[in-house]
Design a protein around this motif. Sequence first.
Motif, PDB file in Angstrom:
ATOM      1  N   MET A 117      14.144   3.972  -8.171  1.00 51.58           N
ATOM      2  CA  MET A 117      14.059   4.502  -6.811  1.00 51.58           C
ATOM      3  C   MET A 117      14.528   5.958  -6.759  1.00 51.58           C
ATOM      4  SD  MET A 117      12.621   2.122  -5.171  1.00 51.58           S
ATOM      5  CE  MET A 117      12.786   2.680  -3.497  1.00 51.58           C
ATOM      6  N   ARG A 118      15.567   6.278  -7.503  1.00 55.38           N
ATOM      7  CA  ARG A 118      16.052   7.660  -7.570  1.00 55.38           C
ATOM      8  C   ARG A 118      14.980   8.572  -8.171  1.00 55.38           C
ATOM      9  NH1 ARG A 118      17.453  10.515 -11.543  1.00 55.38           N
ATOM     10  NH2 ARG A 118      17.688   8.759 -12.965  1.00 55.38           N
ATOM     11  N   ARG A 119      14.335   8.115  -9.234  1.00 49.26           N
ATOM     12  CA  ARG A 119      13.287   8.912  -9.881  1.00 49.26           C
ATOM     13  C   ARG A 119      12.114   9.170  -8.925  1.00 49.26           C
ATOM     14  NH1 ARG A 119      13.382   8.886 -15.687  1.00 49.26           N
ATOM     15  NH2 ARG A 119      15.169   7.699 -16.467  1.00 49.26           N
ATOM     16  N   ILE A 120      11.730   8.152  -8.158  1.00 45.72           N
ATOM     17  CA  ILE A 120      10.634   8.312  -7.203  1.00 45.72           C
ATOM     18  C   ILE A 120      11.017   9.315  -6.121  1.00 45.72           C
ATOM     19  CG2 ILE A 120       9.407   7.105  -5.330  1.00 45.72           C
ATOM     20  CD1 ILE A 120       8.169   6.670  -8.073  1.00 45.72           C
ATOM     21  N   GLU A 121      12.241   9.209  -5.633  1.00 41.89           N
ATOM     22  CA  GLU A 121      12.695  10.156  -4.607  1.00 41.89           C
ATOM     23  C   GLU A 121      12.701  11.582  -5.148  1.00 41.89           C
ATOM     24  OE1 GLU A 121      16.569  11.034  -1.792  1.00 41.89           O
ATOM     25  OE2 GLU A 121      16.271   9.012  -2.577  1.00 41.89           O
ATOM     26  N   GLU A 122      13.223  11.756  -6.351  1.00 42.55           N
ATOM     27  CA  GLU A 122      13.278  13.099  -6.945  1.00 42.55           C
ATOM     28  C   GLU A 122      11.885  13.661  -7.225  1.00 42.55           C
ATOM     29  OE1 GLU A 122      15.774  12.683 -10.400  1.00 42.55           O
ATOM     30  OE2 GLU A 122      17.604  12.559  -9.184  1.00 42.55           O
ATOM     31  N   ALA A 123      10.952  12.795  -7.604  1.00 38.50           N
ATOM     32  CA  ALA A 123       9.597  13.257  -7.905  1.00 38.50           C
ATOM     33  C   ALA A 123       8.836  13.649  -6.650  1.00 38.50           C
ATOM     34  CB  ALA A 123       8.837  12.169  -8.665  1.00 38.50           C
ATOM     35  N   ASP A 124       9.256  13.119  -5.495  1.00 36.02           N
ATOM     36  CA  ASP A 124       8.645  13.464  -4.203  1.00 36.02           C
ATOM     37  C   ASP A 124       7.122  13.278  -4.234  1.00 36.02           C
ATOM     38  OD1 ASP A 124       8.741  14.273  -1.530  1.00 36.02           O
ATOM     39  OD2 ASP A 124       8.432  16.386  -2.063  1.00 36.02           O
ATOM     40  N   ILE A 183       0.860  -1.183   0.000  1.00 38.98           N
ATOM     41  CA  ILE A 183       0.000   0.000   0.000  1.00 38.98           C
ATOM     42  C   ILE A 183       0.899   1.236   0.000  1.00 38.98           C
ATOM     43  CG2 ILE A 183      -1.807   1.272   1.217  1.00 38.98           C
ATOM     44  CD1 ILE A 183      -2.464  -1.474   2.619  1.00 38.98           C
ATOM     45  N   TYR A 184       0.710   2.068  -1.001  1.00 41.11           N
ATOM     46  CA  TYR A 184       1.480   3.306  -1.130  1.00 41.11           C
ATOM     47  C   TYR A 184       0.508   4.473  -1.021  1.00 41.11           C
ATOM     48  CZ  TYR A 184       5.196   0.342  -2.859  1.00 41.11           C
ATOM     49  OH  TYR A 184       6.151  -0.635  -2.973  1.00 41.11           O
ATOM     50  N   THR A 185       0.831   5.436  -0.169  1.00 42.33           N
ATOM     51  CA  THR A 185       0.025   6.641  -0.037  1.00 42.33           C
ATOM     52  C   THR A 185       0.757   7.767  -0.747  1.00 42.33           C
ATOM     53  OG1 THR A 185      -0.806   5.878   2.096  1.00 42.33           O
ATOM     54  CG2 THR A 185      -1.113   8.216   1.561  1.00 42.33           C
ATOM     55  N   CYS A 186       0.095   8.332  -1.744  1.00 42.88           N
ATOM     56  CA  CYS A 186       0.687   9.412  -2.532  1.00 42.88           C
ATOM     57  C   CYS A 186       0.317  10.760  -1.935  1.00 42.88           C
ATOM     58  CB  CYS A 186       0.168   9.349  -3.968  1.00 42.88           C
ATOM     59  SG  CYS A 186       0.568   7.820  -4.820  1.00 42.88           S
ATOM     60  N   LYS A 187       1.160  11.730  -2.187  1.00 40.59           N
ATOM     61  CA  LYS A 187       0.819  13.095  -1.810  1.00 40.59           C
ATOM     62  C   LYS A 187      -0.394  13.522  -2.625  1.00 40.59           C
ATOM     63  CE  LYS A 187       5.336  14.628  -0.314  1.00 40.59           C
ATOM     64  NZ  LYS A 187       6.400  15.621  -0.472  1.00 40.59           N
ATOM     65  N   PRO A 188      -1.277  14.340  -2.052  1.00 39.11           N
ATOM     66  CA  PRO A 188      -2.439  14.798  -2.812  1.00 39.11           C
ATOM     67  C   PRO A 188      -2.021  15.413  -4.146  1.00 39.11           C
ATOM     68  CG  PRO A 188      -2.693  15.384  -0.514  1.00 39.11           C
ATOM     69  CD  PRO A 188      -1.279  14.856  -0.679  1.00 39.11           C
ATOM     70  N   GLY A 189      -2.712  14.999  -5.187  1.00 41.96           N
ATOM     71  CA  GLY A 189      -2.425  15.499  -6.528  1.00 41.96           C
ATOM     72  C   GLY A 189      -1.252  14.834  -7.222  1.00 41.96           C
ATOM     73  N   LYS A 190      -0.602  13.863  -6.565  1.00 38.75           N
ATOM     74  CA  LYS A 190       0.604  13.243  -7.121  1.00 38.75           C
ATOM     75  C   LYS A 190       0.417  11.785  -7.554  1.00 38.75           C
ATOM     76  CE  LYS A 190       3.477  16.695  -6.315  1.00 38.75           C
ATOM     77  NZ  LYS A 190       4.424  17.243  -7.274  1.00 38.75           N
ATOM     78  N   MET A 191      -0.796  11.229  -7.376  1.00 37.77           N
ATOM     79  CA  MET A 191      -0.970   9.821  -7.702  1.00 37.77           C
ATOM     80  C   MET A 191      -0.739   9.555  -9.190  1.00 37.77           C
ATOM     81  SD  MET A 191      -3.763   7.021  -6.473  1.00 37.77           S
ATOM     82  CE  MET A 191      -5.203   7.767  -7.156  1.00 37.77           C
ATOM     83  N   GLY A 192      -1.200  10.429 -10.062  1.00 36.36           N
ATOM     84  CA  GLY A 192      -0.985  10.251 -11.493  1.00 36.36           C
ATOM     85  C   GLY A 192       0.487  10.204 -11.846  1.00 36.36           C
ATOM     86  N   ALA A 193       1.281  11.070 -11.222  1.00 33.86           N
ATOM     87  CA  ALA A 193       2.725  11.082 -11.481  1.00 33.86           C
ATOM     88  C   ALA A 193       3.377   9.801 -10.976  1.00 33.86           C
ATOM     89  CB  ALA A 193       3.368  12.309 -10.828  1.00 33.86           C
ATOM     90  N   PHE A 194       2.948   9.331  -9.797  1.00 36.75           N
ATOM     91  CA  PHE A 194       3.497   8.082  -9.269  1.00 36.75           C
ATOM     92  C   PHE A 194       3.168   6.913 -10.185  1.00 36.75           C
ATOM     93  CE2 PHE A 194       2.775   4.195  -6.720  1.00 36.75           C
ATOM     94  CZ  PHE A 194       4.105   3.914  -6.425  1.00 36.75           C
ATOM     95  N   VAL A 195       1.912   6.807 -10.593  1.00 36.84           N
ATOM     96  CA  VAL A 195       1.494   5.695 -11.459  1.00 36.84           C
ATOM     97  C   VAL A 195       2.266   5.735 -12.772  1.00 36.84           C
ATOM     98  CG1 VAL A 195      -0.450   4.711 -12.746  1.00 36.84           C
ATOM     99  CG2 VAL A 195      -0.767   5.432 -10.371  1.00 36.84           C
ATOM    100  N   ALA A 196       2.447   6.916 -13.345  1.00 40.59           N
ATOM    101  CA  ALA A 196       3.183   7.034 -14.614  1.00 40.59           C
ATOM    102  C   ALA A 196       4.641   6.603 -14.458  1.00 40.59           C
ATOM    103  CB  ALA A 196       3.098   8.471 -15.134  1.00 40.59           C
TER     104      ALA A 196
END
Length: 107
Positions: free
Chosen positions: A80-87, A7-20
């Motif tokens: 993992m680096r990309r996910i960290e940078e995308a915050d 289960i991953y909780t995304c920052k509000p408004g960031k779920m689309g970026a995470f999924v992409a």
Amino acid sequence: MIVDLRIYTCKPGKMGAFVALYQAHAWPLQQKYLGRCLGWYTTVEGALNRVVHLWAYDNQADREARRQAMAADPAWADYMRRIEEADVLLDMENRILAPTSFSPPAP
């Protein structure tokens, strides 16, 4: 068999970026190394901004071996680096589930 519920909780408004990011960079690697995805979902109601996915393994040793092989791939470190940078994430959790005697078999 065991199931890894993630289960991953995304920052509000960031779920689309995470999924992409996940679809472009992690999904191919997880298909290669983990291979038995039972489902990959985003929440529509209830606790929002959540991504939930389930992976089947023969046992805990199988899970550990597969995840270690994936972690050793340089492409995983890049993801993992990309996910960290995308915050994009607030929280990550996983639970190991064991089926009951009457649970339908995993595909």
